[in-house]
Structures are given as structure tokens and as C-alpha cells.
Design a protein around this motif. Structure first.
Motif, PDB file in Angstrom:
ATOM      1  N   ILE A 277      -4.668  12.462  -5.990  1.00  0.00           N
ATOM      2  CA  ILE A 277      -4.172  11.215  -5.400  1.00  0.00           C
ATOM      3  C   ILE A 277      -5.691  10.821  -4.649  1.00  0.00           C
ATOM      4  O   ILE A 277      -6.230   8.851  -4.670  1.00  0.00           O
ATOM      5  CB  ILE A 277      -3.831  11.016  -3.675  1.00  0.00           C
ATOM      6  CG1 ILE A 277      -2.670  11.658  -4.519  1.00  0.00           C
ATOM      7  CG2 ILE A 277      -4.010   9.822  -3.223  1.00  0.00           C
ATOM      8  CD1 ILE A 277      -1.739  11.582  -3.004  1.00  0.00           C
ATOM      9  N   ASP A 278      -6.805  11.151  -4.136  1.00  0.00           N
ATOM     10  CA  ASP A 278      -7.862  10.120  -4.520  1.00  0.00           C
ATOM     11  C   ASP A 278      -9.013  10.246  -5.470  1.00  0.00           C
ATOM     12  O   ASP A 278     -10.391   9.914  -5.909  1.00  0.00           O
ATOM     13  CB  ASP A 278      -8.690  11.418  -2.803  1.00  0.00           C
ATOM     14  CG  ASP A 278      -8.786  10.968  -1.622  1.00  0.00           C
ATOM     15  OD1 ASP A 278      -7.743  10.424  -1.427  1.00  0.00           O
ATOM     16  OD2 ASP A 278      -9.096  11.644  -0.964  1.00  0.00           O
TER      17      ASP A 278
ATOM     18  N   LEU B 157       1.467   9.473  -5.069  1.00  0.00           N
ATOM     19  CA  LEU B 157       2.281  10.601  -4.796  1.00  0.00           C
ATOM     20  C   LEU B 157       3.293  11.255  -5.893  1.00  0.00           C
ATOM     21  O   LEU B 157       3.015  12.496  -6.510  1.00  0.00           O
ATOM     22  CB  LEU B 157       2.920  10.969  -3.708  1.00  0.00           C
ATOM     23  CG  LEU B 157       3.078  12.072  -2.805  1.00  0.00           C
ATOM     24  CD1 LEU B 157       2.362  12.913  -2.635  1.00  0.00           C
ATOM     25  CD2 LEU B 157       4.122  11.605  -2.118  1.00  0.00           C
TER      26      LEU B 157
ATOM     27  N   PHE C  32       1.389   4.111  -2.697  1.00  0.00           N
ATOM     28  CA  PHE C  32       0.665   5.746  -2.107  1.00  0.00           C
ATOM     29  C   PHE C  32       2.048   6.349  -2.900  1.00  0.00           C
ATOM     30  O   PHE C  32       1.933   7.555  -3.268  1.00  0.00           O
ATOM     31  CB  PHE C  32       0.386   5.898  -1.030  1.00  0.00           C
ATOM     32  CG  PHE C  32      -0.076   7.054  -0.522  1.00  0.00           C
ATOM     33  CD1 PHE C  32      -1.236   7.274  -0.122  1.00  0.00           C
ATOM     34  CD2 PHE C  32       1.442   7.606  -0.141  1.00  0.00           C
ATOM     35  CE1 PHE C  32      -1.647   8.548  -0.029  1.00  0.00           C
ATOM     36  CE2 PHE C  32       0.700   9.201   0.422  1.00  0.00           C
ATOM     37  CZ  PHE C  32      -0.462   9.680  -0.032  1.00  0.00           C
ATOM     38  N   HIS C  33       3.297   5.595  -2.725  1.00  0.00           N
ATOM     39  CA  HIS C  33       4.578   6.841  -3.557  1.00  0.00           C
ATOM     40  C   HIS C  33       4.679   6.333  -4.379  1.00  0.00           C
ATOM     41  O   HIS C  33       4.416   7.947  -5.277  1.00  0.00           O
ATOM     42  CB  HIS C  33       5.308   5.691  -2.969  1.00  0.00           C
ATOM     43  CG  HIS C  33       7.080   6.417  -3.467  1.00  0.00           C
ATOM     44  ND1 HIS C  33       7.436   5.665  -4.578  1.00  0.00           N
ATOM     45  CD2 HIS C  33       7.541   8.119  -3.599  1.00  0.00           C
ATOM     46  CE1 HIS C  33       9.014   6.424  -4.228  1.00  0.00           C
ATOM     47  NE2 HIS C  33       8.616   7.686  -3.856  1.00  0.00           N
TER      48      HIS C  33
ATOM     49  N   GLU D 269       0.475  -1.152   0.124  1.00  0.00           N
ATOM     50  CA  GLU D 269       0.146   0.187   0.253  1.00  0.00           C
ATOM     51  C   GLU D 269       0.958   1.537  -0.103  1.00  0.00           C
ATOM     52  O   GLU D 269       0.485   2.859  -0.830  1.00  0.00           O
ATOM     53  CB  GLU D 269      -0.707   0.052   0.915  1.00  0.00           C
ATOM     54  CG  GLU D 269      -2.434   0.640   0.819  1.00  0.00           C
ATOM     55  CD  GLU D 269      -3.201   0.243   2.165  1.00  0.00           C
ATOM     56  OE1 GLU D 269      -3.276   0.914   3.582  1.00  0.00           O
ATOM     57  OE2 GLU D 269      -3.541  -0.660   2.482  1.00  0.00           O
ATOM     58  N   GLU D 270       2.269   0.907   1.289  1.00  0.00           N
ATOM     59  CA  GLU D 270       3.260   2.147   0.342  1.00  0.00           C
ATOM     60  C   GLU D 270       3.565   2.233  -0.617  1.00  0.00           C
ATOM     61  O   GLU D 270       3.318   3.777  -0.745  1.00  0.00           O
ATOM     62  CB  GLU D 270       4.136   2.373   2.291  1.00  0.00           C
ATOM     63  CG  GLU D 270       3.727   2.123   2.890  1.00  0.00           C
ATOM     64  CD  GLU D 270       3.818   3.187   3.562  1.00  0.00           C
ATOM     65  OE1 GLU D 270       4.764   3.667   4.549  1.00  0.00           O
ATOM     66  OE2 GLU D 270       2.973   3.733   4.434  1.00  0.00           O
TER      67      GLU D 270
END
Lengths: 169, 304
Positions: free
Chosen positions: A166-167, A112, A108-109, A104-105
Motif C-alpha cells: 500500500i505504501d 487494500l 484506500f479500499h 480517499e477512503e
């Protein structure tokens, strides 16, 4: 204080200025254009200019001076490339999180990073100087040569755009 | 939401009330995550010490720009200029085609005229301005099938043949200059005189003596015999026949007690050495002996 000792032509003053500012200039140009080579060259060029004019520039003004030069050097010349930022390995090394969490990280990276690349150059630069280099708004204002209000505005917009991106709005 | 709200939040400038209200919104979590996450990002590695050392080198050496990409571009530009330059230079040079012993070559000129080179021959021409200047130099023998157009000139060391569009053969060997016209007409410039040669005629100069003959008797075809792997001769001194034989078979000929100026009429094969030798020797009752790359011709009664 003796003016001679406090001159930029003084090796120690020069070293001090270089050590405290060159990395930020490097990052600053990198955030702007995403090109490491250009960022490195900019640092070199800006400080050579400073050295050539060391009798004219006081140490107090030297910082703003090198930023201005760095700013002008590649203004409008190069098109931005993708900014590639590493995710600090230290945060991962000490974590004994589950694979799901790590994945998940990672995702997300990526999100981003894409969102950062999509930001207007001035918002991205301001945001990253604040987040990565922990620069205060006032300091960024000096670097960018604009008012603190303008930096706050950029910061606000940057965050807003990043979240929307991101959302997936 | 107030102006620059997010910026103030990041700077811890929100009031307690504002903050708790913000925390209840749906977006808060993502904002928090973006902020936390982005502070853990890292810019590319940068070594301040190294950069400082480099800066001092640059400072003293006054190398203003360290730009590898630009340097590569400069090199690329120079290479490109050299390549295009040499391309045009080489293109402007004369083109040269050479044939060796026992070799024929056919080539098409820029105006689609066709040249067939006989053995041991060479032509030189300029490709670049061919359309305006159809001019070539011949050493040896060649057959030309000229496309219609401007004046077409064949320069040789002995004479010049000029046409407007026809088929003709030029042979330029030491002491021997022959132009044969198969179609249209050819103007031949030889020894300061111009001769118009009609189709089916041959202009022959052996040791500066000019003979014009009707070739239709010797050769019915519309092309020179050597294109059919034969060599035809009509009243040609034997030595030129032997020279041609040497070129076609890459063989040395030695003669013993033979008068090589006697005239020869006939056709010899350019493919079969034995048959060719027989066709040369039989009419004169000459004997021959073949060694590796050498042929000895001699008269029977005088050897032994």
C-alpha cells in the motif's frame, strides 16, 4: 449428559453446529479462492459429510471435522480468483465526511483489495478471518490445522506485506 | 523488531514501552489504517438460514454436488460431442446435386474435376473417400472435365463410363443413353459389353440399339452443345429431341398425328423458345401452337 441427545444426528445439535460454523466456512473458502459458488457448495458438502458420519463424530470434534473436510474439498483443485470484498456500507452511511475524505477512503479500499489479492492464500485467509470474522488466533489455528505460532507468523507477514504494497515500497 | 511483532500488536500483547515506540515509527499510521479498514470489510452475503434449509434438502436427497459450472460444462461437452458426431456423420453421407427444369449447374469435385449438370439431372458422390474412390452416380445428363488421377467412374442406370482423365459427356435419359468423348478416351460398359470410345466419338444407345458416330461433323467445339445453350442432334428420333426441349424450357409438348420416331438432325436453341420450335418444326412442315406452358405440334393438312 445423555449421549443420544448430544449426538450430531440430533437435529438440534446439527442446527446449532450449522448456524455457528457455516458462515465462517463460507467466508474461509471464499477468502481462499474468491469464488462464492464454490464456497457455498463447500459448506453444503462439508455438512452433508458430517451428517453421513453423524454417529461417528462427536459434537466436540464436529467443528474441526467440517473444517478439515472443507479444507480438503478444493485443495489444489481450483486456482484462486480475485477476492472481492465490500466495504461495509454502515461506516459510510453514518459519516458526514467531506467528499475528499470519501474519495480517499475509496482509493484506500481499492489499494487494500489489490494488496489482499496479491497475498499468498494462507496469509490472506488468516488475516481476513481475524479482521472480518473476528476470529482469535487459536480459533484460526484450529480451522487451518496449524499451530498458533504459525498463525501469528502469517498474521505478521500479511500485515507487513500489505503495508509495503500500500505504501508502494 | 521482535518475532511476530505485528501479530502481537494486533492482539494487544505489546508492552507499554514497545507500543509507544511502535507508534513513533513512520509505518504505524498505515498499519493502523489497514487494521481499522480491514475490520470494516464485508464478505459476500451469506444467509445461514437458507443454507441450513438447503443443507437439509441435500441431506435427504443425497445430492452430493451442487455445482452449476460443472453442470454447464457437462451440457457443453454433450452438445460438442453431438455436433462433432453429426458433422462427421453428415460428412460421411453421399453428397447430392440436383438441377430442375431449365437449370444448369457447375460444380467442382474434391479432386478439382469439373462437372456441369444439364437440366433435370442429378449426381451423387461421396466426398469423404473421393481421392481413392472416384465414383459417382448420374441420372440425366452431365459434362465431365476429369482431372488426372485414379479411375473415374460414372455409374448410370443403363451403363457405366470409365476414364482416367479426359472430357466427356454422359446422357442418361429414359430409353436413351449417350456418352460423348471430347478428349482422351472413355471406356463404356453397356449391356455387358465394353466399348472403348476415342475422342470425337459418341456412343449412343436408343432402346438398346447401339450406334457409334463421329460427332466432329455436328459439333466442331470441344464441349457439348448444351454448354453453349444449344442442343445438337444427329439422327436422333424426334421424341428425344422433344423431351430435351421440354427439359430446357420447362414446357409440355403435345403432338397430334406426328410420327415421333422420325430422325432429326440439327441444332436447337436452349434460350429462345420460338426459334427452337421453328428449328424443330420447319424441316417437317409441322405447325405449332404455343399456350402458356404447353406447345401443341400438329400437321397442317390433317387439322381442318
Amino acid at each position: 449428559m445423555d449421549t443420544k441427545e448430544n449426538n450430531v444426528c440430533n437435529e438440534q445439535v446439527y442446527n446449532m453446529l450449522f448456524n455457528s460454523n457455516s458462515k465462517t466456512i463460507f467466508n474461509y473458502i471464499y477468502y481462499k479462492y474468491g469464488n462464492e459458488e464454490k464456497a457455498y457448495d463447500t459448506v453444503q458438502e462439508a455438512f452433508i459429510k458430517l451428517w453421513e458420519n453423524c454417529t461417528k463424530v462427536t459434537p466436540e470434534k464436529a467443528k474441526a471435522y467440517v473444517y478439515t473436510i472443507a479444507n480438503n474439498l478444493y485443495l489444489n483443485i481450483i486456482k484462486a480468483e480475485k477476492v472481492r470484498l465490500k466495504y461495509a456500507s454502515k461506516s459510510l452511511a453514518i459519516s458526514n465526511e467531506s467528499p475528499e475524505f470519501l474519495l480517499e477512503e475509496k482509493q484506500f479500499h481499492e489499494k487494500l483489495e489489490n494488496a489482499l489479492n496479491a497475498l499468498p492464500e494462507n496469509q490472506r485467509t488468516t488475516f481476513l478471518l481475524n479482521r472480518i470474522d473476528s476470529k482469535k488466533y487459536a480459533e484460526i489455528a484450529i480451522i487451518e490445522g496449524v499451530s498458533i505460532k504459525a498463525i501469528e507468523k502469517r498474521m505478521h507477514l500479511a500485515l507487513k506485506t500489505l503495508r509495503e504494497k500500500i505504501d508502494g515500497i | 523488531m521482535q518475532e511476530n511483532f505485528l501479530a502481537r500488536w494486533l492482539n494487544n500483547e505489546l508492552s507499554q514501552e514497545e507500543l509507544s515506540k511502535f507508534k513513533e515509527t513512520n509505518e504505524y499510521l498505515t498499519y493502523k489504517k489497514i487494521v481499522d479498514f480491514s475490520s470494516k470489510l464485508e464478505a459476500p452475503t451469506y444467509n445461514t438460514e437458507e443454507a441450513l434449509d438447503q443443507s437439509k434438502i441435500n441431506r435427504n436427497a443425497k445430492i452430493i454436488r451442487l455445482n452449476p459450472i460443472r453442470k454447464k460444462l457437462q451440457i457443453a461437452a454433450v452438445v460438442l460431442v453431438l455436433i462433432t458426431g453429426s458433422y462427421f456423420f453428415i460428412n460421411s453421407l453421399d453428397k447430392n446435386v440436383i438441377t430442375g427444369y431449365a437449370e444448369n449447374k457447375t460444380l467442382t469435385l474434391p479432386d478439382s474435376s469439373i462437372v456441369t449438370l444439364n437440366s433435370v439431372s442429378e449426381i451423387t458422390f461421396n466426398k469423404n473417400n473421393w481421392d481413392t474412390n472416384r465414383n459417382l452416380t448420374l441420372e440425366g445428363e452431365a459434362f465431365f472435365k476429369v482431372a488426372k488421377g485414379k479411375k473415374f467412374t460414372v455409374n448410370t442406370s443403363q451403363g457405366i463410363a470409365t476414364v482416367l482423365g479426359t472430357q466427356f459427356n454422359v446422357e442418361n435419359r429414359t430409353g436413351f443413353f449417350e456418352v460423348t468423348c471430347y478428349e482422351g478416351s472413355v471406356s463404356v460398359y453397356f449391356n455387358g459389353e465394353t466399348t472403348i470410345l476415342p475422342a470425337g466419338n459418341s456412343f449412343l444407345a436408343i432402346d438398346n440399339e447401339v450406334i457409334i458416330t463421329d460427332i466432329s461433323g455436328v459439333n466442331d467445339t470441344q464441349t457439348p452443345s448444351w454448354l453453349l445453350n444449344e442442343s445438337s442432334f444427329k439422327s436422333i428420333p424426334l421424341k428425344y429431341v422433344l423431351n430435351e426441349f421440354e427439359r430446357q424450357f420447362d414446357t409440355k409438348i403435345e403432338t397430334k398425328n406426328i410420327n415421333t420416331s422420325i430422325l432429326f438432325t440439327g441444332t436447337i436453341s436452349n434460350k429462345n423458345k420460338e426459334i427452337a420450335l421453328k428449328s424443330i418444326c420447319a424441316p417437317y412442315q409441322i405447325n405449332y401452337k404455343i399456350e402458356k406452358n404447353k406447345v401443341l405440334l400438329y400437321l397442317e393438312n390433317q387439322t381442318k
